[in-house]
Design an enzyme around this catalytic site. Structure first.
Site, PDB file in Angstrom:
ATOM      1  N   ASP A 231     -13.262  81.043 -50.531  1.00 49.33           N
ATOM      2  CA  ASP A 231     -13.152  80.424 -51.850  1.00 49.33           C
ATOM      3  C   ASP A 231     -12.635  81.467 -52.827  1.00 49.33           C
ATOM      4  O   ASP A 231     -13.246  82.533 -52.979  1.00 49.33           O
ATOM      5  CB  ASP A 231     -14.512  79.917 -52.318  1.00 49.33           C
ATOM      6  CG  ASP A 231     -15.204  79.066 -51.260  1.00 49.33           C
ATOM      7  OD1 ASP A 231     -14.502  78.301 -50.565  1.00 49.33           O
ATOM      8  OD2 ASP A 231     -16.435  79.166 -51.133  1.00 49.33           O
TER       9      ASP A 231
ATOM     10  N   ASP B 229     -21.450  67.033 -51.604  1.00 44.92           N
ATOM     11  CA  ASP B 229     -22.034  68.266 -52.125  1.00 44.92           C
ATOM     12  C   ASP B 229     -23.459  67.972 -52.577  1.00 44.92           C
ATOM     13  O   ASP B 229     -23.683  67.106 -53.430  1.00 44.92           O
ATOM     14  CB  ASP B 229     -21.210  68.798 -53.295  1.00 44.92           C
ATOM     15  CG  ASP B 229     -19.845  69.309 -52.853  1.00 44.92           C
ATOM     16  OD1 ASP B 229     -19.541  69.239 -51.647  1.00 44.92           O
ATOM     17  OD2 ASP B 229     -19.086  69.768 -53.730  1.00 44.92           O
TER      18      ASP B 229
END
Length: 241
Positions: free
Chosen positions: A127, A8
């Site tokens: 998500d 990330d």
């Protein structure tokens, strides 16, 4: 099941967020390219790279880092974050991404998924907190129902859906196996799990979902690898049993 170690990116560094909060960030490396090489050298055949800055703003500020990662490793790179147009998807492909992930734009403009799929490999990132899908770097809720969206994109040309339970992301508290089983049952797309993996036992639990009829296609793991809960080699051995 494929193992996809997560990288990330925020401000060019390798970080992890806690439950998707940009105010709860842990920096694990200032050199994401070296981290990618470590994962690849350990045997990972896929990497999951997320541009957190782009996910929030749409500006692909970490694109050069993604290109450097793809150039440095001889494995498949799945790139996510800020893919809200054909041009953004194409930019990631040109940077070396094997597959791009569309999240916010898939919810707001579902036709974009089919348009991108006609040109390159694409997955849909859903998500959610429970079944409430969040967008814009997980900062906005009300994006739709997780199961309805997973079913809808079955005919979009996408290769996979990535299901992330935000409340478990970065917590090491275990994946939402019940929720993942429901997603797997409602769509014919390959399903990749994300969020909560903290132990090898969690990986074993994921391999049992849907068995023997249909299993999860993969699992994204981040913090557990960075904090040494288990190694890439151990994860691969567990998933291969």
């Amino acid at each position: 099941m494929q193992l996809l170690p997560a990288i990330d990116l925020r401000g060019g560094r390798c970080v992890r967020l806690y439950q998707g909060s940009y105010d709860a960030e842990t920096v694990y490396s200032d050199d994401p390219v070296s981290q990618a090489q470590l994962f690849a050298d350990a045997g990972a055949s896929w990497l999951h790279v997320v541009d957190l800055d782009a996910a929030r703003t749409g500006d692909q500020v970490n694109l050069p880092v993604i290109a450097a990662i793809a150039d440095a490793v001889d494995v498949s790179v799945q790139a996510s974050g800020g893919v809200r147009s054909l041009a953004a998807a194409a930019a990631l492909a040109e940077a070396g991404a094997t597959r791009v992930v569309i999240g916010t734009a898939a919810v707001e403009n579902p036709e974009l998924v089919a348009q991108v799929a006609a040109r390159q490999s694409v997955a849909v990132g859903l998500d959610a907190r429970g079944r409430d899908v969040a967008t814009h770097g997980w900062e906005q809720g009300g994006g739709g129902d997780l199961l309805e969206l997973a079913a809808h994109f079955e005919s979009s040309g996408a290769e996979a859906v990535i299901a992330t339970e935000i409340s478990r992301d970065g917590t090491l508290s275990g994946p939402d196996t019940e929720g993942l089983a429901t997603v797997l049952a409602c769509t014919g797309l390959a399903v990749i799990a994300s969020g909560g993996v903290g132990t090898l036992e969690d990986l074993t639990a994921l391999t049992a979902i849907g068995a023997p009829s249909r299993r999860l296609a993969g699992v994204i793991v981040g913090r557990a690898l960075y904090e040494g809960r288990f190694t890439v080699e151990q994860a691969l051995e567990t998933l291969d049993r």
